[in-house]
Every structure is written in structure tokens, then in C-alpha cells.
Design a protein around this motif. Sequence first.
Motif: not given
Length: 869
Positions: A618-645
Amino acid sequence: MTAEQQRLSENANKAVPLERWGPYLSERQWGTVREDYGEHGDAWGYFPFEHSHFRSYLWGEDGLAGISDYFQNLCFCVALWNGKDPILKERLFGLGNYSGNHGEDVKELYYYLDNVPSHYYMEYLYKYPQSAFPYKKLYEENKKRNRLEPEYEILDTPAFRNNHYFDVKVTYAKQSGNDVFIKIDITNLYHRSADLTVLPTLWFSNKWSNDEKQMKPLLKYVNKNSVHAWHNRLGDYYFYFSDADDLWFTENETNKEKFNGTANKSIFVKDAFHDAVINNKNKKKLREKQAGTKCAPVYNLHLRAQETKTLYCRLVDGYMDQPFYEGFEHLFHQRKQEADDFYASVISPALTEDQKRISRQAYAGLLWSKQFYSFDVEQWINDGDGITSPNNGKKFGRNSDWTHLKNADVISMPDKWEYPWYAAWDLAFQCIAMAAVDPVFAKHQLLLIMREWYMKPDGQLPAYEWNFGDVNPPVHATAAWYVYNIEKRRTGKGDVQFLKRIFQKLIINFTWWINRKDENGNNLFQGGFLGLDNIGVFNRSHHIPGNHQLEQADGTAWMGMYALNMMDIALEIAMYDDAFEDTATRFFEHFVLIAEALNEQHTWNEEDKFYYDVLVLHDGSHLPLRIKSAVGLTSLFAVSTIHKSSLARLRDFRKRISWFENYRKSKGRFWPNEEKSDSEEILISLVPRERLLAILTRLLDEAEFLSVGGIRALSKDHEKNPYSVEIDGQIYSIQYDPGDSTSDMFGGNSNWRGPVWLPLNFLTIQSIKSFGDFYGDSVKVEYPTDSGNYLNLRDVAKELSTRIVNMFSINEKGERRCYEDYNWFYKQPGNEHLILFYEYFNGDSGKGLGANHQTGWTALVAELLHEFA
């Protein structure tokens, strides 16, 4: 082109690419939301298993090893009695949340041995005890066990010791689309003779009892070996069968006397066969009736030790003087050979025989799990069921805001017993697996769930019938992109028209996410539990403490993946239609803004080198929920390559992203691209290279995420170091649970606190492979962490895939890791090639857990086998 591929080619030209007859019959209709007309939303209590044999259903049917037409008007299954059971075995038994110590679970042994997409050939194996089925023991043992104890399974009972059971193998072979031969092989595996009563049962779904407008269909006696079936929509069919000991008719209508003490109009009710077999009641009257809506020939078999007896039936849309013509048995061999030919063209020849068997049974289970699903939510809410009147509990309760939803389709189900209803994100992964064997059906399914009678007018997709309004991860663009590329890889031609159709529907859903799930407009997304049921310290959907706001790392990462997939799809279409070029630009810019938010607005924890959910207080501060889980691994899923051609052909897109890049870099803003001077590709990803390497250090650490069977959903570090957080004076905690859930969250029915799940492993492996394709040998990591063994990322992906495959593979001891303590049963002759595909797997041992026929997304193992063969 094989015979099966020819049939699929013909089906592809249909509006709905389906054969009329298939395995469309559910394996559980009782205990579903559709059949619950009670005021309190207690589906398991309103229609329990104990009622299933004498109460008729309103929205569907169920049966053992069964089939139906694609509108489930006429159904067939096999019913059995071993002379000792209190119930005629017409359907599979299992426990609901009242009785199971880890949620609902089927307690039977059955296997999907084979199937092809047209269902011209199907095999199903059911194992039936010769002693009394242990209903009471399964109830009592599971009821008294707590969540820290394993489930009590049927193989824990004495029922299958010393081979004291029957194998009942049901095989279907079609002569043509409306002509189905049925072969029932019953084998006595015991060392003594045994008796078995078999009732191949045909019946009409009851759509007349609660709807006077429905014409009642009819099954009518023709002679001692045949029955005529008539339905105003289906037309005429004939059911033929081998010489039987008896032939009975009844009605598929509720036995009201058993249900509530009300007198029945006649003795001809749904469970009349049950009473005749078990209690020896009314056999003469059943024999004399000669017409009804349910019928069965009756076979009283005596089988010597190790003897097999075979029964034949045939269901065909025409009268036959000689239905079992000389040499008809050859049809089964012919269709089996056609199935072999089809899978030889689908499954890589580089696989071992056991790996080919894993793939084929995975596909078989996926195909057997196609089910007719009927549900009109508006009608369900406003009408009664003839037992309970319409009530406010339903009018203002579950799914009451989904009255537009009107389903009557054959849909790929996660599991026809445990989950006999579609689930939006499960379906996406099922379609990826389906694409290898039937891409047309896979595409149809993805388009179907986005049609106007499924998708809410505002763009939300229905999650599943327990709560259509729950929010699942937005993986349908991912699935569409995979399905497109799998078909293109296998046929050499991509279906751009499919991409165009689904792209327009995905835009509506994407917009819903942007407008509804980014509460502060800062590109940090919410979504609730997002399919990862109990992965947090509290229920992210409903119980965020103190009304603080949760900013979800996974919700944001899923949306980053969504935007990137939409860009990929738009770019592909733009190669054929440049009108889509500027749309690709739009989604690229969405992705950049989401990537910036994920990486620069508190979700990245520099101390732990990991992405976390963040609670905004409520005071605007940020509390990280430091759970090492699949929540943090989903960041890996967004990856792509574009060919210059490709960029060279897309001038507007190239010009726009070039300007956007220069502008953002000049302002010191985040930029997600990486380009190598010696490469023709540009890498786009949510995760900068240094953060990728940091995450992989944890992911590949056997003391954290890496298990014998793949990637855990929660770091094993939380076993020794449970995470706790105090919020407004309340302590919330989470710890690593490798197996069944020890949490009551979501009924304790699934566990994301340690086990291995195939869908997230599949996406993780594919993402690491994509990074590896780009970086090549320029990036190597320790595998496993601290081992001193360095691999490039493509090889890491292959090694992770191998760990998944090895859970199902037979080892030098003749054992499969997924069976663990039950390998004694699967090492017995005849059982060694039977494979189950579980919902998830123990994070320490790889033992299969949860639904044991979740061939839906667990069928992804077949795609991994093909890709890394």
C-alpha cells in the motif's frame, strides 16, 4: 501416401475433419459440472459414482472401452461381471476429493494400445480382477491417509497378484466410415479356470426425458444375432453379434426407486442389466421386451487357465444377410498393417524399438482422448434436471457469466476420466503433439476454441468447466506457431490460410489481456494462478493478502512470449501478404515494452539472479516473493530469431524497428535484440545474455531445478530452505514437495511445488535449443552445474530431452522409471510394453503422479523424441 494418410486427406476437405465414429465416449460423466444441478456447486456430491449405474445423464455418456458417433447419439461399450462384484462393470471407478487423499484419481488398470487419426483401427486393454473389485478397500485406505502419505492405488491391493485377473482387449476395425467391426478378446491369465459374463452394450444417449421435442430413438430386436437401431438424426444402423446366451433390452432412464424411492413406471430402467446379472432379477422380462433404448447380448464364458476367447460384433448403417462373412477376421490384420504403415511414416526410423513404442502409445492415448463434449451453460443455469429445480445457487454461481458458451463438439481432452472436459491451455499443448499425426484436426481444435460460441465476447478464452473464468497462460499463439511449423516440416508446405484465420482471433484475445490484465498500464501483467495451481505461498487468483497488488513475473513473461509469437506469425504471413507487415511491427513494439518492464521494474532480483513475482504494498514499496520456481523460468520462453533475408523483403518492418532501436538506445532504454556480425540471424528474447546464463546455472543445478526426469517446477533448495514471508502480520510459507501435493490449495489435486511437468519442460527445452541454434559453440555452460562438463545450449536441450524420455524408457533391468514401486507388475510377461503417460512426475525419482492417462500434454514426449532423434 499410406491408406491412413489418404483417409486424412479426404477428411481435410470436410467442414469438420472428423470420422462419424470414434472413441468419442467419455470415461467419466458422473461428478462433472455439467451434471450438477445442485445449489452449492458440489459436482462430486450431486452425482457420485454410486449413482452412475442407475441415473441417466443429461449432457453425455460414459463407458468402458467405448465408442460413439460424433454427436453421441448412439454409444457402445463393454460391460463385465466376474461373479463377485457388487456392481456391473460398465465404467471406470475412481475417487473424488471426498475420498482421495490427493484429489480425484482413477483406480483402474487400462491402456490405450493403438489408434490412428481416422479411428479405422483402435486397440484398448482393460485388466479386470477375478476377485471382487476392491471398491471398499480403495475408499477406506485413501480416506484415512493424509497428504503426506502416497495414494493407495489398485496395485497396492491384492487384486492383481499372481495374475489373478482377465485381460479384456477391445479392438475396432472399420470396413468403412459407417461400418465398424468390434473384436473382444478375453484372456484368463490365472492358473485356474474362471467365469466371466460379458455384455457388449449398445444404447442411445437420453435426450428425451427432459425435452419433449426430442423424438425417442429405438433399438429393436431383429433376430437372435442382430438389433436394428433407429434415430431421427443418425438414421438406421444394425448391430450384429456372435451367438449369445441371451439378448436383453431396457431403457436408458433413471431408476427413480433407487435414487429417491419414487416408483418407476416399469422395470426397464438404466440399471436393469445390473440387477439381472448381479441379483438375477427380471431376466425373462428383459428377454421378452425386444425393444428399448439400451440392449446387450449376454455371454456367460468359462475360460480355462491361460485360455483366450473371442467375441465379435459389428455396427453398420445397413442390413446384412451375412454380417460376419467368410474371412472377415482379415480386416483386423489389414487395418493393423495400415496403422503400422502410417506410423512408419510418422515416427523417426532412428528411434529404438522401445522409443518407437513410447511414441506410438503416446499418440494412441492422444487420439483415444478425443471426446464429444456437450454443454449449453445458459440452458444448464435456467433449467432443472427433472430432479432438482432451477435455483439461485446456479443462476448466480459457477460460470453464470458464461451464458454465451454453447459447446457440442468432439474435442481433445486432457484425460477422459480425470479431466473429461477441455482445458484451454492443455488443449494448446495437445494440439502441438497432435500436429505430427493429424495437423488438420490440430488446427481445427485451435480455431474451434476461439470461435464465438467458445471465446467470450470480450476476448477471454474459457479455461475449463469448473470455472470458465479462470485465467490460463496465453499459449495459443505458441501452439498455432508450432502446429504450423510441424506441418510445414513434415509436408514441405505451410498452411498460411490457417495462420491468417487464427491470427485474427488471437488479436481479440491478446487485446483482452492488454486491457484486463495490466491493471496499472505498466506492462506488468497479472492473471492469477495461471495454470500453476499451488506454486505460490498463497492463491494468486483469489487470496492476495491485504488487498495488495501482485505483479507476476510469469504473467509478464507469458505475455512477452505471446507478443513475440504474434510477431513471428505476422512476419510469416507477410511473406505472402504484405498487408500483415505493419501488424508485425505492432507486436514487436509490444514485446519491447513488456521486455523492458520485466527486466527493469522490480521482477528481476539482482542478488538472487532470478525473476520473481512482486507484491506492491500500500505504501508503494515492492516486496519480491523470493520463490525459485517455474514462475521465474517462464522468462526463457520468449525467444525468436529473424533471418536477415526476411528483413530484406519487409522494408516497412525493417525501417520501423531500426528507428525504434536507434531511438531507444539513444535514450538509454532497454533493447532486447542481439545480432552477430557473422550470422544471418537476429536474436530477440526477453532475457539478456548475462541473465540467461545466470538462470541456466540454477536450472541445470541438480541441487535446484535439474532432476533425473527433467526440470522441476520448484527449486529443490526450498527443501532445506523453505521460503516464508510475513504480510500484514500473517506468515505465508512454501517448501519443496517432490511428489503429490501436501497443500490444500485447489483441493490438493495437483502440485507445482517440485514435480516435473511436461509442458513447461517442453517449452524450456525448445527455448534453450533456440538460444543454442543462435549462439552455437560461442556459449557453453556447465551441465550439470558444478560438474566441470561444458556443453553448448543445443546439446543441453538434447540432454534435458533425454532425461524426459528416460522416465518412460525401459532399462537394463526391464523397468521404467515412471512406474517405480509398481515395476513388479510391468515386468510380468505381456505387461512389459504397457506405457502410461502421467500428469506429472516426482521431482526426485521420476515416478508418475496425478492423472495416469494425461496423454494430452504428456504426449509431447513423442515430439521430443522426434526432434532429438
